[in-house]
Design a protein around this motif. Sequence first.
Motif, PDB file in Angstrom:
ATOM      1  N   GLN A 704      -5.670  27.197 -60.666  1.00  0.00           N
ATOM      2  CA  GLN A 704      -5.065  26.588 -60.896  1.00  0.00           C
ATOM      3  C   GLN A 704      -5.344  25.365 -62.757  1.00  0.00           C
ATOM      4  O   GLN A 704      -7.635  25.031 -62.410  1.00  0.00           O
ATOM      5  N   GLU A 718      -9.556  25.555 -61.727  1.00  0.00           N
ATOM      6  CA  GLU A 718     -10.230  26.133 -60.523  1.00  0.00           C
ATOM      7  C   GLU A 718      -9.785  26.946 -59.385  1.00  0.00           C
ATOM      8  O   GLU A 718      -8.025  27.336 -59.319  1.00  0.00           O
ATOM      9  N   VAL A 721      -9.053  30.180 -53.356  1.00  0.00           N
ATOM     10  CA  VAL A 721      -8.826  31.514 -52.526  1.00  0.00           C
ATOM     11  C   VAL A 721      -7.378  31.246 -51.364  1.00  0.00           C
ATOM     12  O   VAL A 721      -7.202  30.373 -51.316  1.00  0.00           O
ATOM     13  N   ARG A 722      -7.014  32.325 -51.823  1.00  0.00           N
ATOM     14  CA  ARG A 722      -6.203  32.398 -50.852  1.00  0.00           C
ATOM     15  C   ARG A 722      -5.713  33.744 -49.926  1.00  0.00           C
ATOM     16  O   ARG A 722      -6.882  34.782 -49.936  1.00  0.00           O
ATOM     17  N   PRO A 733      -5.626  27.857 -47.570  1.00  0.00           N
ATOM     18  CA  PRO A 733      -7.599  27.869 -47.256  1.00  0.00           C
ATOM     19  C   PRO A 733      -7.491  26.965 -46.568  1.00  0.00           C
ATOM     20  O   PRO A 733      -8.973  26.582 -45.604  1.00  0.00           O
ATOM     21  N   ASN A 777     -15.034  26.297 -55.727  1.00  0.00           N
ATOM     22  CA  ASN A 777     -15.442  25.375 -55.046  1.00  0.00           C
ATOM     23  C   ASN A 777     -16.748  25.347 -54.093  1.00  0.00           C
ATOM     24  O   ASN A 777     -16.785  27.145 -53.785  1.00  0.00           O
ATOM     25  N   ASP A 839     -16.397  16.873 -55.826  1.00  0.00           N
ATOM     26  CA  ASP A 839     -15.180  17.264 -55.463  1.00  0.00           C
ATOM     27  C   ASP A 839     -14.473  15.870 -54.573  1.00  0.00           C
ATOM     28  O   ASP A 839     -15.539  14.846 -53.867  1.00  0.00           O
ATOM     29  N   ASP A 840     -13.630  15.428 -54.901  1.00  0.00           N
ATOM     30  CA  ASP A 840     -12.564  14.481 -53.451  1.00  0.00           C
ATOM     31  C   ASP A 840     -13.079  13.330 -53.660  1.00  0.00           C
ATOM     32  O   ASP A 840     -13.772  12.580 -52.512  1.00  0.00           O
ATOM     33  N   ARG A 863      -6.390  13.679 -54.764  1.00  0.00           N
ATOM     34  CA  ARG A 863      -5.547  13.634 -55.448  1.00  0.00           C
ATOM     35  C   ARG A 863      -4.534  12.006 -54.268  1.00  0.00           C
ATOM     36  O   ARG A 863      -4.034  11.300 -54.520  1.00  0.00           O
ATOM     37  N   GLU A 896      -7.170  14.815 -59.817  1.00  0.00           N
ATOM     38  CA  GLU A 896      -6.304  15.834 -59.394  1.00  0.00           C
ATOM     39  C   GLU A 896      -5.459  15.479 -59.037  1.00  0.00           C
ATOM     40  O   GLU A 896      -5.407  14.390 -58.007  1.00  0.00           O
ATOM     41  N   GLU A 899       0.794  15.039 -60.447  1.00  0.00           N
ATOM     42  CA  GLU A 899       2.664  15.374 -59.835  1.00  0.00           C
ATOM     43  C   GLU A 899       3.521  14.894 -60.203  1.00  0.00           C
ATOM     44  O   GLU A 899       4.651  15.880 -61.192  1.00  0.00           O
ATOM     45  N   PHE A 918      -0.132  19.241 -59.931  1.00  0.00           N
ATOM     46  CA  PHE A 918       1.274  20.716 -60.539  1.00  0.00           C
ATOM     47  C   PHE A 918       1.938  20.536 -61.264  1.00  0.00           C
ATOM     48  O   PHE A 918       3.075  21.055 -61.443  1.00  0.00           O
TER      49      PHE A 918
HETATM   50  N1  LIG Z   1      -0.496  18.173 -53.206  1.00  0.00           N
HETATM   51  C1  LIG Z   1      -0.737  17.994 -54.324  1.00  0.00           C
HETATM   52  N2  LIG Z   1      -1.969  19.249 -54.658  1.00  0.00           N
HETATM   53  C2  LIG Z   1      -2.482  20.146 -55.715  1.00  0.00           C
HETATM   54  C3  LIG Z   1      -1.913  19.422 -56.413  1.00  0.00           C
HETATM   55  N3  LIG Z   1      -2.607  19.851 -57.241  1.00  0.00           N
HETATM   56  C4  LIG Z   1      -3.520  20.394 -56.952  1.00  0.00           C
HETATM   57  N4  LIG Z   1      -3.640  20.224 -55.538  1.00  0.00           N
HETATM   58  C5  LIG Z   1      -4.190  21.495 -54.622  1.00  0.00           C
HETATM   59  O1  LIG Z   1      -5.291  20.106 -53.844  1.00  0.00           O
HETATM   60  C6  LIG Z   1      -6.152  21.479 -53.665  1.00  0.00           C
HETATM   61  C7  LIG Z   1      -7.616  21.074 -54.732  1.00  0.00           C
HETATM   62  O2  LIG Z   1      -8.315  21.488 -54.181  1.00  0.00           O
HETATM   63  P1  LIG Z   1     -10.116  20.893 -53.759  1.00  0.00           P
HETATM   64  O3  LIG Z   1      -9.155  19.672 -53.660  1.00  0.00           O
HETATM   65  O4  LIG Z   1     -10.810  21.781 -53.628  1.00  0.00           O
HETATM   66  O5  LIG Z   1      -9.232  21.602 -51.906  1.00  0.00           O
HETATM   67  C8  LIG Z   1      -9.352  22.626 -51.143  1.00  0.00           C
HETATM   68  C9  LIG Z   1     -10.356  22.999 -51.193  1.00  0.00           C
HETATM   69  O6  LIG Z   1     -11.262  22.192 -50.156  1.00  0.00           O
HETATM   70  C10 LIG Z   1     -10.408  23.948 -50.064  1.00  0.00           C
HETATM   71  N5  LIG Z   1     -10.838  25.471 -50.914  1.00  0.00           N
HETATM   72  C11 LIG Z   1      -9.932  26.295 -51.282  1.00  0.00           C
HETATM   73  N6  LIG Z   1     -10.326  26.649 -51.985  1.00  0.00           N
HETATM   74  C12 LIG Z   1     -11.661  27.571 -52.176  1.00  0.00           C
HETATM   75  C13 LIG Z   1     -12.758  28.213 -52.396  1.00  0.00           C
HETATM   76  O7  LIG Z   1     -12.300  28.828 -52.991  1.00  0.00           O
HETATM   77  N7  LIG Z   1     -13.555  27.675 -51.870  1.00  0.00           N
HETATM   78  C14 LIG Z   1     -13.754  26.405 -50.926  1.00  0.00           C
HETATM   79  N8  LIG Z   1     -15.260  26.347 -50.178  1.00  0.00           N
HETATM   80  N9  LIG Z   1     -12.917  26.013 -50.795  1.00  0.00           N
HETATM   81  C15 LIG Z   1     -11.728  26.318 -51.230  1.00  0.00           C
HETATM   82  O8  LIG Z   1      -8.992  24.309 -49.486  1.00  0.00           O
HETATM   83  C16 LIG Z   1      -8.536  23.219 -50.477  1.00  0.00           C
HETATM   84  C17 LIG Z   1      -7.249  23.534 -50.252  1.00  0.00           C
HETATM   85  O9  LIG Z   1      -6.749  24.529 -51.177  1.00  0.00           O
HETATM   86  P2  LIG Z   1      -5.257  23.934 -51.250  1.00  0.00           P
HETATM   87  O10 LIG Z   1      -4.640  24.459 -50.656  1.00  0.00           O
HETATM   88  O11 LIG Z   1      -5.429  25.693 -52.521  1.00  0.00           O
HETATM   89  O12 LIG Z   1      -4.747  23.193 -52.566  1.00  0.00           O
HETATM   90  C18 LIG Z   1      -5.358  22.685 -53.148  1.00  0.00           C
HETATM   91  C19 LIG Z   1      -4.507  22.528 -54.929  1.00  0.00           C
HETATM   92  O13 LIG Z   1      -3.850  23.830 -54.316  1.00  0.00           O
HETATM   93  C20 LIG Z   1      -0.470  18.147 -56.761  1.00  0.00           C
HETATM   94  O14 LIG Z   1      -0.360  18.391 -57.805  1.00  0.00           O
HETATM   95  N10 LIG Z   1      -0.240  17.901 -55.581  1.00  0.00           N
END
Ligand SMILES: Nc1nc2c(ncn2[C@@H]2O[C@@H]3COP(=O)(O)O[C@H]4[C@@H](O)[C@H](n5cnc6c(=O)[nH]c(N)nc65)O[C@@H]4COP(=O)(O)O[C@H]3[C@H]2O)c(=O)[nH]1
Length: 940
Positions: A704, A718, A721-722, A733, A777, A839-840, A863, A896, A899, A918
């Motif tokens: 992203q 960023e 992972v999927r 994830p 991450n 993060d967060d 977010r 982050e 939208e 987004f």
């Molecule tokens: N509603 C909304 N969502 C948005 C927007 N922009 C980005 N996001 C979503 O917010 C999440 C951002 O990642 P995160 O806070 O690190 O939060 C991540 C992170 O904590 C974890 N994650 C994802 N990939 C990895 C990874 O490679 N390693 C680790 N350890 N955790 C991961 O999963 C969480 C969720 O990841 P994703 O489902 O990809 O969800 C991502 C992304 O798709 C937006 O405008 N609106």
Amino acid sequence: MKRSNAIGLLFIILGIVIATIFQFFKSDADEIAHLSQTMQQALQVKQLDTQLNEHALKAASFRLVHFDHIVQTVRQLSDVRQSLQQSVQRLPSQLTQRFTKLEAVIDQRIDQLERLKDKVALARNSSNFLLKYLGMNVDKQSGEIALKSLHAMTELQAFQLFPTRQRLQATQDILNQLTETLDREHAFQIVAHHLQRSFELTQDISAILNNVLANESQEAINEFVSHLYAVQTQRQNLSNGYRYILFAVAVIIFIALAYMIVRWTKERHRAQEAAQLFEDAVDSMSEGFAFFGPDQKLVFWNSTFARLHDPLENRLYKGMSWQEFEDTQKEVGFLLQSELQKDGSTLDLTCDGNWMLSANTHMHQGGYAVVRVDLTEQKRAQDQLQLAATVFQTASEAMMVTDKDDIIQMVNPAFSKITGYPEREVLGHSPTLLSSGHHNAAYYKKMYLDLQNTGTWQGEIWNRRKSGEIYPEWLSISTIYDDDGEVLQRVSLFTDITSRKKSEERIHYQANYDSLTDLPNRNLFKERLNHAINMARRSKDRLALLFLDLDNFKHINDTLGHLLGDELLHQVAQRLRSLFRESDTIARLSGDEFVIIINEANYDPDLQHLLTRLLECISLPYVLDGNTAYTSASVGATFFPDDAQSGENLLKNADAAMFKAKEMGRNTYSFFTPEMNSRAQERHTLEVALHKALEKKHFLLHYQPIVDPHTQTVVSTEALVRWNDPEKGLISPEKFIPAAEDTGLIVPMGEWILRQACADAAHWQQEEGLNVGVSVNLSSRQFMRSDIYGLVKDVLKESGLPASKLTLEITESLLVEDENEILKTLRKLRDLGVLLSIDDFGTGYSSLSYLKRFPITTLKIDRSFICDILSDNEDAALTQAILSMAKSMNLKVVAEGVENAGQAEYLKERQCDLIQGFYYSKPLALEDLLLSLKQKKLSA
Ligand SMILES: Nc1nc2c(ncn2[C@@H]2O[C@@H]3COP(=O)(O)O[C@H]4[C@@H](O)[C@H](n5cnc6c(=O)[nH]c(N)nc65)O[C@@H]4COP(=O)(O)O[C@H]3[C@H]2O)c(=O)[nH]1
């Protein structure tokens, strides 16, 4: 005289005797041979003499044409006589005399033969003359005369052939008549004369022949031979006599010799036996013994000596000199130490660790008697005794020796130290003075019986010190028996186990209790649950298991800090204790999870009432260091034997029921139903599938973009992972990361993500010419469980991505763990040049002080604050505060979850550095990202 000398002398005598006998037999045989040779010569003489007789006879009867045979035989006789003469010289004188006589006879005989030969020759000439004369003159004379002459001649020849007395007379008569006649006939007078002459010669020949044949020589020879024979026989007899005597002597000598040999053999045997006995006796000595003879040469050594000199490696040999023996010892470094003793002996330590007492006694006949006494065992025993005494004196264990009547004989200093009794106060007393009264009579009876039956006893016992203090000790008693198996002494060893018991209790506590709440931990809980199940099974009762999880505890922990979080847990535990009976078990499984085992439980309203009270009790406010905090609980309940038979399944059930309560909105309870199992099942299935997916590489990365709103350029991305499941498609994830963290799979998965993200970013940097970084991450568990620094360093090196283009996103919760270690790792990462982002940000621990300590470069506003930023004043204020603080701390801020344009504009106006959401782009597959980046389609 020594036996060996006697034997030598005997053999010398024997040799002389044998030589003499041999010499004697040799000369005897020579003499006999000489006699026999003489005899042969004599017989030869006799034979030749006989031949001479024959020749004489033939010659006398005119039958010999010539005398060659006589001459030859006479010559032979002379030769033999000469040889005989020489032989006779060595014979006794009587034979010499006889031989002289014989010689005279032979000489005479030869003379006679010479004379005979002459006479015969003359006679033969006369006869020849007569015949010729008569033949020439027969016509001149009258026939009568011729006839008479012939008649006379015939008679004469007959006489010559047979010279008998009658024929002599007859021939004489005829010759007389012829002579008378011839006187008248003068012409024939010569005939008469020759006839007469022939007659006379014939008579002479006959006389000589008679003498020759008179056998004087034969007599003389026979006499000589018979004498010679007599001498020979006598000599032979004498020789035989000698032989018998010598044979007898030889037999006697042989018997004597045999007797002596038998005696000597016996004596030798006896001597050998005695020597063997001596050797055996010496060999069986426990002392090493060797003897060096007067010539200083090794004669004998026993096996103990050989054993003690083992390091000499079989280099001892008979005949070894004393000097050589000493040199060999030096050569192998046999003696390590040698102490001279008062008596002149030495106490030696050999190179193989043996101790021996060495004494070399000089014998008055010369040589050495070498004695070695093996003192190794003695020395060891001495050392051990000394060691035992030292141990006894210095041991930290108390030691007490009692006699058969149980009276104390010895105690060591440790005894006095532990009991407080000095030695003089306990010697002669019974150990009962230590009794504490803690144990009943049965206890001591059992101890006594064990000691009687096995001789030993050990166990824990409480005794009393002199001070009156009662203390626990670990006591071991062993018995020493005499040769008759009677008790001699008893040795008691004991240690004060007060502190051990305390530490055991501490260890037991640590192993079974949760130090924060003092509640049983998972370990003890399992034990108690199994025990409770067994009890309930036996008493056919029902038991209930409650699984309690605090709601939003993580949030409290993050916001108030873990110290206050711990305090909250402590207070929850106290409240739980106040609610349940003593007989129930309350345990803390982990974090904010508690379990309660309720014995004899029913589905009745009482339990529901209890559960309601439980929820109410937990949701009452908590005062934590002046702060008021609220929490609630989600409780799952399950029953034995209704819902499960084993403790493990009961726990799973209660957990599933608790999840249900959470789903039901928290702060409530739920009873387990079989359907709940499927949820737990689902989680298990997810874990298995995750393993498989990692193996089969079913994960992929989406990126992203992170945009600078001021320039509208993509600065970074960023990596997200999927899980690309072949059946279910892409999985979020959020559905599998928690499970991956729980199972530890997050470590290999996170490693793969980092490698892939860096490799992709290096690719677009180097191959595509896009100056765009990447954020990865890092889960807190991944951070804690692996060597992140080593991994990042390797991955950067492998991929070739500049460190400044990699941002690691960590969560606030990581920073409150083990601060020092985390700090060290983060500093090392920062030193590499890697950027660190939180993060967060804003959802967790609100103290910002750690931001100063940790080398953070970026803050990422969660977010949840962004989404309502335009409508919610609180979120807007918080965002504003974060932006201001970051600026003052020189940190970059990423917002982050942006939208829409309003949010983007709002943030841009407030100098937010970077925006992700987004509004600009959803997370994209690599190809799509590259396409977008190239086409610069990023502005909203
Ligand atoms: N509603 C909304 N969502 C948005 C927007 N922009 C980005 N996001 C979503 O917010 C999440 C951002 O990642 P995160 O806070 O690190 O939060 C991540 C992170 O904590 C974890 N994650 C994802 N990939 C990895 C990874 O490679 N390693 C680790 N350890 N955790 C991961 O999963 C969480 C969720 O990841 P994703 O489902 O990809 O969800 C991502 C992304 O798709 C937006 O405008 N609106």
